[in-house]
Design a protein around this motif. Structure first.
Motif, PDB file in Angstrom:
ATOM      1  N   GLU A   1       0.806  -1.250  -0.011  1.00 45.92           N
ATOM      2  CA  GLU A   1      -0.007  -0.007  -0.080  1.00 45.92           C
ATOM      3  C   GLU A   1       0.625   1.116   0.109  1.00 45.92           C
ATOM      4  N   THR A   2       2.113   1.139   0.364  1.00 46.10           N
ATOM      5  CA  THR A   2       2.837   2.412   0.566  1.00 46.10           C
ATOM      6  C   THR A   2       4.318   2.620  -0.065  1.00 46.10           C
ATOM      7  N   GLY A   3       4.134   1.345  -0.927  1.00 47.39           N
ATOM      8  CA  GLY A   3       5.638   1.335  -2.022  1.00 47.39           C
ATOM      9  C   GLY A   3       6.917   1.106  -1.217  1.00 47.39           C
ATOM     10  N   ALA A   4       6.578   0.629   0.028  1.00 46.45           N
ATOM     11  CA  ALA A   4       7.877   0.237   0.704  1.00 46.45           C
ATOM     12  C   ALA A   4       8.323  -1.179   0.252  1.00 46.45           C
ATOM     13  N   GLU A   5       9.414  -1.607   0.753  1.00 48.82           N
ATOM     14  CA  GLU A   5       9.962  -2.843   0.437  1.00 48.82           C
ATOM     15  C   GLU A   5       9.959  -3.703   1.796  1.00 48.82           C
ATOM     16  N   THR A   6      10.079  -4.928   1.669  1.00 54.29           N
ATOM     17  CA  THR A   6       9.916  -5.892   2.755  1.00 54.29           C
ATOM     18  C   THR A   6      11.399  -6.451   3.110  1.00 54.29           C
ATOM     19  N   ALA A   7      11.861  -6.947   4.420  1.00 44.82           N
ATOM     20  CA  ALA A   7      13.096  -7.393   4.729  1.00 44.82           C
ATOM     21  C   ALA A   7      12.755  -8.177   6.026  1.00 44.82           C
ATOM     22  N   VAL A   8      13.725  -8.976   6.160  1.00 46.89           N
ATOM     23  CA  VAL A   8      13.547  -9.912   7.420  1.00 46.89           C
ATOM     24  C   VAL A   8      14.256  -9.441   8.509  1.00 46.89           C
ATOM     25  N   LEU A   9      13.729  -8.940   9.693  1.00 45.00           N
ATOM     26  CA  LEU A   9      14.412  -8.567  10.834  1.00 45.00           C
ATOM     27  C   LEU A   9      13.838  -9.719  11.884  1.00 45.00           C
ATOM     28  N   ASP A  10      15.037 -10.834  12.494  1.00 42.81           N
ATOM     29  CA  ASP A  10      14.426 -12.020  13.127  1.00 42.81           C
ATOM     30  C   ASP A  10      14.523 -11.460  14.494  1.00 42.81           C
ATOM     31  N   PRO A  11      13.431 -11.820  15.170  1.00 47.50           N
ATOM     32  CA  PRO A  11      13.509 -11.638  16.652  1.00 47.50           C
ATOM     33  C   PRO A  11      14.057 -12.554  17.403  1.00 47.50           C
ATOM     34  N   LEU A  12      14.574 -13.631  16.819  1.00 51.15           N
ATOM     35  CA  LEU A  12      15.322 -14.556  17.484  1.00 51.15           C
ATOM     36  C   LEU A  12      14.602 -15.299  18.579  1.00 51.15           C
ATOM     37  N   GLU A  13      13.229 -15.531  18.243  1.00 52.77           N
ATOM     38  CA  GLU A  13      12.524 -16.437  19.081  1.00 52.77           C
ATOM     39  C   GLU A  13      12.871 -18.018  18.779  1.00 52.77           C
ATOM     40  N   GLY A  14      13.466 -18.262  17.644  1.00 48.71           N
ATOM     41  CA  GLY A  14      13.756 -19.370  17.341  1.00 48.71           C
ATOM     42  C   GLY A  14      14.552 -19.669  16.043  1.00 48.71           C
ATOM     43  N   ILE A  15      15.319 -20.721  15.691  1.00 45.64           N
ATOM     44  CA  ILE A  15      16.162 -20.792  14.299  1.00 45.64           C
ATOM     45  C   ILE A  15      15.208 -21.833  13.521  1.00 45.64           C
ATOM     46  N   THR A  16      14.987 -21.150  12.178  1.00 46.63           N
ATOM     47  CA  THR A  16      14.324 -21.921  11.333  1.00 46.63           C
ATOM     48  C   THR A  16      15.198 -21.793   9.851  1.00 46.63           C
ATOM     49  N   ASP A  17      14.561 -22.537   8.978  1.00 50.62           N
ATOM     50  CA  ASP A  17      15.294 -22.323   7.559  1.00 50.62           C
ATOM     51  C   ASP A  17      15.069 -21.062   7.024  1.00 50.62           C
ATOM     52  N   ARG A  18      14.348 -20.327   7.681  1.00 52.18           N
ATOM     53  CA  ARG A  18      14.116 -18.867   7.154  1.00 52.18           C
ATOM     54  C   ARG A  18      14.940 -17.778   8.013  1.00 52.18           C
TER      55      ARG A  18
END
Length: 328
Positions: free
Chosen positions: A287-304
């Motif tokens: 809706e805003t034209g922004a990008e997305t990126a991952v910021l991991d809260p480190l609540e667990g380790i996954t493949d992502r």
């Protein structure tokens, strides 16, 4: 699963039915001459226990890899592992089921992180989204509103202390002391390990201080308000779409409010997470034209996850922040 499960386990114990290693408190490391049995509630504490305990401990994490930790439910076997542990290392308010098990089954072997570090209030922000003329509120308070606008959940404190490297170092020292009490023969090793971990954490903290010193923006829009400690430590402004609980569904009004802030303050990135759906963040970005990126809260380790352990994810998060905030 709350106290009812604990009562059932207690009944099994009374009947002479052992759950895992037994009922009641652990026998202690010195009793059997084996490894110290440490049970943790969430991944960052699992990592810390392994680093501080080293070869002298066996660590069991109650949250399975890839599971979201806030709404964890414990099986009778897991409750039994709490009952038989030498040390139960947890954060009160993060996982109610773990809180119950630690209180009812952990006994004196339970170590709440809040006994080793000061936790910031969950409702510190006030949720007003106010910005001063320079684009930030005077006290850089986080926006932690959920779908109703201002409900921060039941916890009195923000449990996400592991995103503050100074607090993690303090927790390492507190854990080393408790492990030394459980296993006096190796107390010196625990202290030395905690000091080594503190040095590693200090290096990460220095990298954050230097990397985030000069940035065009200090506003970070995040899926849920897990980054308050990081924001406080490095003079950033957290705008959480949801509150401390990532499962809280934001209202249409909150989504519109956050989208308005993104446009008003020229925010170019909306951060997603690894354990929850990116749908809401992607909607705001679209809706805003922004990008997305991952910021991991480190609540667990996954493949992502953008790394395979606590230090690597923390450094990947720094890279994500310096890019999104346009830091030099």
């Amino acid at each position: 699963m709350r106290s009812g499960t604990s009562v059932k386990v207690a009944a099994l114990c009374a009947a002479g039915v052992a759950v895992l290693a037994g009922c009641g408190g652990g026998a202690g490391a010195g009793g059997g001459g084996g490894a110290v049995d440490v049970v943790t509630g969430v991944y960052p504490l699992e990592w810390l226990a392994g680093q501080v305990g080293g070869e002298h401990v066996e660590v069991t994490n109650l949250t399975e890899p890839g599971a979201e930790p806030h709404d964890l439910e414990l099986t009778p076997r897991q409750i039994g592992s709490v009952a038989s542990a030498d040390v139960v290392f947890f954060i009160h308010g993060l996982q109610p089921a773990v809180d119950d098990a630690a209180e009812q089954e952990g006994g004196e072997n339970a170590l709440d992180v809040a006994d080793t570090v000061d936790l910031r209030p969950a409702a510190d922000a006030g949720g007003d989204d106010a910005h001063a003329e320079d684009g930030h509120s005077d006290d850089h308070a986080d926006e932690e509103a959920d779908g109703d606008g201002h409900d921060h959940g039941d916890a009195d404190a923000d449990p996400h202390m592991w995103l503050d490297t100074d607090r993690m170092a303090q927790a390492a020292a507190g854990l080393a002391e408790r492990l030394g009490e459980a296993d006096p023969d190796n107390a010196g090793d625990y202290t030395a390990n905690a000091e080594r971990v503190a040095d590693e954490l200090a290096d990460i903290g220095t990298a954050y201080t230097e990397g985030l010193a000069e940035c065009e923006s200090r506003d970070m829009v995040v899926a849920h308000s897990a980054f308050g400690y990081l924001a406080d430590a490095y003079d950033l402004h957290q705008i959480g779409v949801s509150g401390i609980d990532p499962e809280a569904e934001p209202s249409p009004a909150r989504l519109a409010e956050v989208a308005g802030l993104v446009e008003e303050h020229g925010i170019t990135t909306v951060f997603t997470e690894t354990l929850t759906s990116p749908r809401v963040a992607e909607t705001i970005a679209a809706e805003t034209g922004a990008e997305t990126a991952v910021l991991d809260p480190l609540e667990g380790i996954t493949d992502r996850s953008p790394g395979d352990d606590y230090p690597s994810v923390m450094r990947a998060n720094l890279d994500a922040l310096t890019g999104a905030l346009r830091c030099s």
